[in-house]
Design a protein around this motif. Sequence first.
Motif, PDB file in Angstrom:
ATOM      1  N   TRP A  11       1.622  10.844  10.190  1.00 49.95           N
ATOM      2  CA  TRP A  11       0.677   9.898   9.622  1.00 49.95           C
ATOM      3  C   TRP A  11      -0.687   9.998  10.316  1.00 49.95           C
ATOM      4  O   TRP A  11      -0.783  10.368  11.491  1.00 49.95           O
ATOM      5  CB  TRP A  11       1.210   8.480   9.749  1.00 49.95           C
ATOM      6  N   SER A  12      -1.711   9.635   9.583  1.00 49.03           N
ATOM      7  CA  SER A  12      -3.063   9.675  10.146  1.00 49.03           C
ATOM      8  C   SER A  12      -3.262   8.602  11.208  1.00 49.03           C
ATOM      9  O   SER A  12      -4.105   8.743  12.093  1.00 49.03           O
ATOM     10  CB  SER A  12      -4.102   9.495   9.031  1.00 49.03           C
ATOM     11  N   ASN A  29       2.803   1.884   4.858  1.00 49.13           N
ATOM     12  CA  ASN A  29       3.815   2.542   4.030  1.00 49.13           C
ATOM     13  C   ASN A  29       5.122   1.756   4.028  1.00 49.13           C
ATOM     14  O   ASN A  29       5.736   1.548   2.970  1.00 49.13           O
ATOM     15  CB  ASN A  29       4.060   3.960   4.543  1.00 49.13           C
ATOM     16  N   LEU A  30       5.542   1.291   5.205  1.00 46.73           N
ATOM     17  CA  LEU A  30       6.780   0.525   5.296  1.00 46.73           C
ATOM     18  C   LEU A  30       6.637  -0.820   4.577  1.00 46.73           C
ATOM     19  O   LEU A  30       7.563  -1.252   3.877  1.00 46.73           O
ATOM     20  CB  LEU A  30       7.149   0.309   6.763  1.00 46.73           C
ATOM     21  N   ASP A  31       5.483  -1.444   4.714  1.00 49.24           N
ATOM     22  CA  ASP A  31       5.254  -2.713   4.014  1.00 49.24           C
ATOM     23  C   ASP A  31       5.321  -2.512   2.496  1.00 49.24           C
ATOM     24  O   ASP A  31       5.886  -3.350   1.776  1.00 49.24           O
ATOM     25  CB  ASP A  31       3.891  -3.301   4.395  1.00 49.24           C
TER      26      ASP A  31
END
Length: 404
Positions: free
Chosen positions: A235-236, A244-246
Amino acid sequence: MRWLLFIAFYLLIDIYAYQALRSLNRSWWVTIIYILISAAVIGNFIYQWQSAGGGFFSAIGFAFGIVLAFLLAKIVIVLFLFGEDITRFFIGVFKAFSGSGYSAPGRRKFVSQIALGLAAIPFVSVLYGMFKGKYDFRVLNYTLHFEDLPDAFDGYRIAQISDVHSGSFDNHEKVSYGIDLLNKQEADVVFFTGDLVNNMATEMNDWKSLFSTIKAKDGVYSILGNHDYGDYVDWSSAEAKAQNLDKLKATHAEMGWDLLLNEHRYLEKNGEKIAVIGVENWGGGHFKKAGDLDLAGKNVADKDFKILLSHDPSHWQEKVKQHNKFYHLTLSGHTHGMQFGIEIPGFIKWSPAKYRYKNWAGIYQENERYINVNRGFGYLAFPGRVGIWPEISVIELRKGKASA
């Protein structure tokens, strides 16, 4: 370095296997075609892998599957040729000691013919698994008996799916068939036991509406698997990973699924209840250990009948089955049965997964507690299934002892 080792291994197998073809046909055209096919297979895989940035999506998965089909076939050929070469070597040594001088016999054509014929078995099997087996959904039915099951839940039907890995899917019609098959079971409740995506929440964009059609009278409950956290992506930033997880958690809600994050719910019927406990991923070895069984089961009474959702069966083996709080039934996934094996009910049940996981597919019982390890709804890396088919588990709970 890993690329050099892989390419060196592939070339070694490739060159050795070519000897079988050469003993049958020495035409230089055959040699050129063989080299071109081998170069195209391995070249496409390397190209797709680099383009995908190391992630497994449909293109890289397909390229990997083609490599695997050719590699397994060639390994079969190599095993036969190597066996023959050992025999030829000892015959030559015997001649040398007998005074006639070292002279190994030439390679026999019939051995090469047999090797090529048998090599077709894994080659065709892998291709079948890629084009048909990965969507050959099976419903596996189980009946489990518990003496302390609440009377109201006698005959209660649970459906379980696991390991969707939506980023690997490439056929909307086939996946739709699998979901229709799940709904046709008319289970009282549906449990999903983790790995909705390969890595990114966006993988569900094209599948969210379809999976939201999964329905059950008492709802759909879900948990996270190791792939859902995005741990296998560069990931950046940490913020991008957290977002992303949210987004993935929100996707569960948008589909009408109740995502359990180290927490529990109760299913109630006729004034009685059973507890559903869902933990975050807790895996053996290097896998994420975010699951907190004590937190998830907090305030659940010891006398309550309990169903635990835990993605990785290592959790059951290492923690759950001897936990002081009695978890009657654990539902897991994760292993996929390695998407390869042989299962003939009553005769044989084998997969390479058994050498990594003690509990790798189906129902197991220890300490009067049960676990079901679902073989998975989707697939990962290898875009197919051979002998270990995509599964919908249906478990009927019955009160009392099982008949002998």
